[in-house]
Enzyme design. Structure first.
Site, PDB file in Angstrom:
ATOM      1  N   TYR A   1       0.820  -0.939   0.003  1.00 62.54           N
ATOM      2  CA  TYR A   1       0.068   0.095   0.029  1.00 62.54           C
ATOM      3  C   TYR A   1       0.742   1.115  -0.123  1.00 62.54           C
ATOM      4  O   TYR A   1       0.442   2.182  -0.834  1.00 62.54           O
ATOM      5  CB  TYR A   1      -0.580   0.084   1.377  1.00 62.54           C
TER       6      TYR A   1
ATOM      7  N   PHE B   1      -8.366  19.385 -24.948  1.00 60.01           N
ATOM      8  CA  PHE B   1      -8.697  17.872 -25.189  1.00 60.01           C
ATOM      9  C   PHE B   1     -10.039  17.733 -24.316  1.00 60.01           C
ATOM     10  O   PHE B   1     -10.409  18.580 -23.366  1.00 60.01           O
ATOM     11  CB  PHE B   1      -7.431  17.267 -24.538  1.00 60.01           C
ATOM     12  N   THR B   2     -10.775  16.628 -24.734  1.00 60.76           N
ATOM     13  CA  THR B   2     -12.327  16.714 -24.330  1.00 60.76           C
ATOM     14  C   THR B   2     -12.289  16.655 -22.778  1.00 60.76           C
ATOM     15  O   THR B   2     -13.237  17.539 -22.198  1.00 60.76           O
ATOM     16  CB  THR B   2     -12.796  15.281 -24.787  1.00 60.76           C
TER      17      THR B   2
ATOM     18  N   ASP C   1       0.554  19.195 -21.066  1.00 63.69           N
ATOM     19  CA  ASP C   1      -0.015  17.848 -21.027  1.00 63.69           C
ATOM     20  C   ASP C   1       1.079  17.059 -22.012  1.00 63.69           C
ATOM     21  O   ASP C   1       1.041  17.226 -23.262  1.00 63.69           O
ATOM     22  CB  ASP C   1      -1.492  17.998 -21.876  1.00 63.69           C
TER      23      ASP C   1
ATOM     24  N   LYS D   1      -0.781   6.477 -22.950  1.00 71.26           N
ATOM     25  CA  LYS D   1      -0.240   6.835 -24.063  1.00 71.26           C
ATOM     26  C   LYS D   1       1.173   7.063 -23.570  1.00 71.26           C
ATOM     27  O   LYS D   1       2.127   6.072 -24.160  1.00 71.26           O
ATOM     28  CB  LYS D   1      -0.595   8.017 -24.475  1.00 71.26           C
TER      29      LYS D   1
ATOM     30  N   ARG E   1     -14.490  12.557 -34.273  1.00 68.46           N
ATOM     31  CA  ARG E   1     -13.992  13.739 -33.474  1.00 68.46           C
ATOM     32  C   ARG E   1     -14.397  14.952 -33.996  1.00 68.46           C
ATOM     33  O   ARG E   1     -13.797  15.459 -35.173  1.00 68.46           O
ATOM     34  CB  ARG E   1     -12.412  13.651 -33.609  1.00 68.46           C
TER      35      ARG E   1
ATOM     36  N   PHE F   1     -20.241  12.199 -26.582  1.00 66.12           N
ATOM     37  CA  PHE F   1     -19.675  11.358 -27.758  1.00 66.12           C
ATOM     38  C   PHE F   1     -19.499   9.957 -26.895  1.00 66.12           C
ATOM     39  O   PHE F   1     -19.435   8.976 -27.544  1.00 66.12           O
ATOM     40  CB  PHE F   1     -18.257  11.685 -28.137  1.00 66.12           C
TER      41      PHE F   1
HETATM   42  C1  LIG Z   1      -5.701  10.607 -23.528  1.00 63.97           C
HETATM   43  C2  LIG Z   1      -5.664  12.211 -23.312  1.00 63.97           C
HETATM   44  C3  LIG Z   1      -5.908  12.548 -21.852  1.00 63.97           C
HETATM   45  C4  LIG Z   1      -6.729  11.840 -20.860  1.00 63.97           C
HETATM   46  O1  LIG Z   1      -5.800  10.754 -20.539  1.00 63.97           O
HETATM   47  P1  LIG Z   1      -6.831   9.618 -19.945  1.00 63.97           P
HETATM   48  O2  LIG Z   1      -5.524   8.652 -19.396  1.00 63.97           O
HETATM   49  O3  LIG Z   1      -7.466   8.808 -21.104  1.00 63.97           O
HETATM   50  O4  LIG Z   1      -7.702   9.777 -19.143  1.00 63.97           O
HETATM   51  C5  LIG Z   1      -5.484  13.804 -21.779  1.00 63.97           C
HETATM   52  N1  LIG Z   1      -4.838  14.533 -22.590  1.00 63.97           N
HETATM   53  C6  LIG Z   1      -4.510  14.022 -23.692  1.00 63.97           C
HETATM   54  C7  LIG Z   1      -3.773  15.097 -24.950  1.00 63.97           C
HETATM   55  C8  LIG Z   1      -4.822  12.714 -24.270  1.00 63.97           C
HETATM   56  O5  LIG Z   1      -4.387  12.265 -25.438  1.00 63.97           O
END
Ligand SMILES: *Cc1c(COP(=O)(O)O)cnc(C)c1O
Length: 481
Positions: A80, A132-133, A222, A265, A388, A454
């Site tokens: 933990y 980003f969304t 980001d 990613k 998109r 979406f």
């Molecule tokens: C995918 C993504 C996010 C969000 O990440 P998650 O791990 O899916 O929550 C934020 N910013 C960018 C640019 C992304 O491509």
């Protein structure tokens, strides 16, 4: 080198890895696909994976892991608090970003949630190259708003601008003058997702940073899609040409104040985190991590995933590893262009982006071109892409529909997942659809959620165009596949 020339002069991106574990795929018939997309309300998010042949929905959490990542997972120190796995990940992040603090979170949007809680208040304005969304949703949830000021080329699907992800410095200066104290920070996104995985230049990051310093606000980056962006900096920016990837990465990090990422990613596993130097912001974030994510040495991630991320992030420094994605995307974009299919250029990272407005120029904004195209492509190929466009927007405050500036069908190429023959199959079916594009009709809302619509919104065709499309397909491909 990961690119070779064949005897006939053709240049091919070459896989610098071999496949050691495979997952069996199934290609359903066109009739089965027609039923599946109807059930899914023409929303590819709602398809069952068992009905999908090539899953090009996203690169999130579905990149192929390396053998070394898999091996590292066995060394996880499950506990933990105070896990060695956490410290190994932290050490790796120190090497690439050189920031004083690392705070873990279960994925990218969790970082956005916590950062927005600490930094955004009612009436705030956050300038950015592009949203980003989930970023936009979290900022709005706090009563703030976004100000998108990318360079003009960013929203032109076809362009030869090498850094469409750049922020417009002149507009940023104006924003500081106009909004002053209402700007708590500036946000940049590497490998700008929603405009087609388009990169930002190191020069632009430096200029933005200088301006932020002048106005006394932190610059946030980001880095979820930084891996592809590093490749483009090396390939397209003179000052990076002779530098090692790790040095470019260090230089990027040195010119921003707060970094957050989705390790789904960046790191090719499942997790996320924030890296920063500021003591005060760190202390505020530190209170929120255990409340919303988990204890400070795991933040919602499993120890195994932290091990995999640590190795994944180390592998980002390997030029062969980061080349594969952009090179395959470039191949796909160029082959489609040869057939006249409108695609976003120059080729970016993340995936191949089809310009749905140009592809379906006989349809109108209210037909949801990108959603129609993603539905049509699934019917004729079993390929799952992602809309998109307007579906990914939210309605205007007055309740009217907010039509997206660009309507894209994103075909993500998760890193090291697809083979060249699968890419060729995709190119062939997209090209067939382009030749038969007049058969594709519009969609309209059937069920419309209030936010992030979406993800679970449903659409229905305005007439029986999908059946006619399937009939034509069966005529050209009598086996129905
Ligand atoms: C995918 C993504 C996010 C969000 O990440 P998650 O791990 O899916 O929550 C934020 N910013 C960018 C640019 C992304 O491509």
């Amino acid at each position: 080198m990961s690119k070779i020339r064949l005897q006939n002069g053709e240049e091919l991106p070459l896989e610098m890895h071999k496949v050691k574990i495979v997952q069996k795929l199934e290609l359903k018939s066109v009739d089965q696909r027609l039923r599946a997309i109807e059930e899914a309300g023409n929303n590819t998010f709602l398809l069952k994976n068992r009905d999908v042949f090539l899953d090009m929905l996203t690169d999130s959490g579905v990149n192929a892991m390396s053998n070394l990542q898999q091996a590292a997972m066995l060394t996880a120190d499950d506990c933990y608090a105070g896990s060695e796995s956490f410290y190994r990940l932290e050490a790796e992040l120190k090497k690439v970003f050189k920031k004083k603090y690392f705070l873990p979170a279960h994925q990218g949007r969790a970082c956005e949630h916590l950062l927005s809680r600490v930094l955004v208040k009612e009436g705030d304005i956050i300038p950015m190259n592009y949203h980003f969304t989930t970023t936009k949703a979290h900022i709005r949830l706090r009563g703030g708003d976004i100000l998108e000021i990318p360079v003009d080329e960013a929203l032109k699907p076809e362009s030869d601008c090498l850094f469409k992800g750049n922020i417009d410095i002149v507009k940023l200066k104006k924003a500081f003058e106009e909004f002053g104290k209402r700007i708590p920070f500036v946000r940049l996104e590497a490998g700008t997702n929603l405009i087609g995985g388009q990169p930002i230049s190191i020069q632009n990051i430096k200029e933005t940073h200088a301006l932020c310093k002048k106005y006394g606000v932190p610059l946030m980056l980001d880095t979820s899609l930084l891996q592809d962006n590093l490749y483009f900096m090396k390939m397209r920016e003179e000052s990076c040409k002779d530098k090692a990837i790790i040095d470019i990465c260090n230089e990027v990090a040195a010119n921003v104040d707060i970094i957050y990422f989705s390790a789904r990613k960046f790191g090719c596993a499942k997790g996320g985190g924030m890296c920063l130097d500021d003591d005060r912001i760190f202390e505020q974030l530190r209170e929120l991590v255990p409340l919303f994510e988990g204890f400070l040495t795991y933040g919602g991630m499993s120890d195994k995933e932290m091990e995999a991320i640590a190795v994944g992030i180390r592998e980002v420094s390997d030029f062969d590893v980061i080349s594969q994605g952009p090179q395959f995307i470039k191949y796909m974009v160029e082959e489609l262009r040869k057939e006249g299919v409108p695609v976003v250029t120059p080729p970016g990272g993340l995936g191949c982006h089809v310009d749905a407005k140009a592809f379906l120029s006989h349809l109108k904004d209210e037909d949801f071109q990108a959603a129609s195209l993603s539905s049509a492509l699934y019917i004729v190929s079993g390929i799952r892409g992602m809309e998109r466009g307007t579906m990914a927007e939210e309605r205007n405050p007055d309740g009217t529909e907010c039509y997206a500036a660009i309507e894209l069908l994103r075909l993500a190429l998760p890193r090291r997942v697809f083979t060249m023959s699968q890419i060729k199959y995709a190119i062939d079916r997209i090209t067939w659809l382009y030749k038969n594009r007049e058969l594709v009709g519009g969609l309209r809302w059937k069920e419309e959620p209030r936010i992030l619509r979406f993800f679970f919104g449903k659409l229905e065709p305005v007439d029986d165009w999908q059946k006619k499309l399937a009939e034509k397909f069966k005529k050209d491909f009598p086996y129905g596949f």
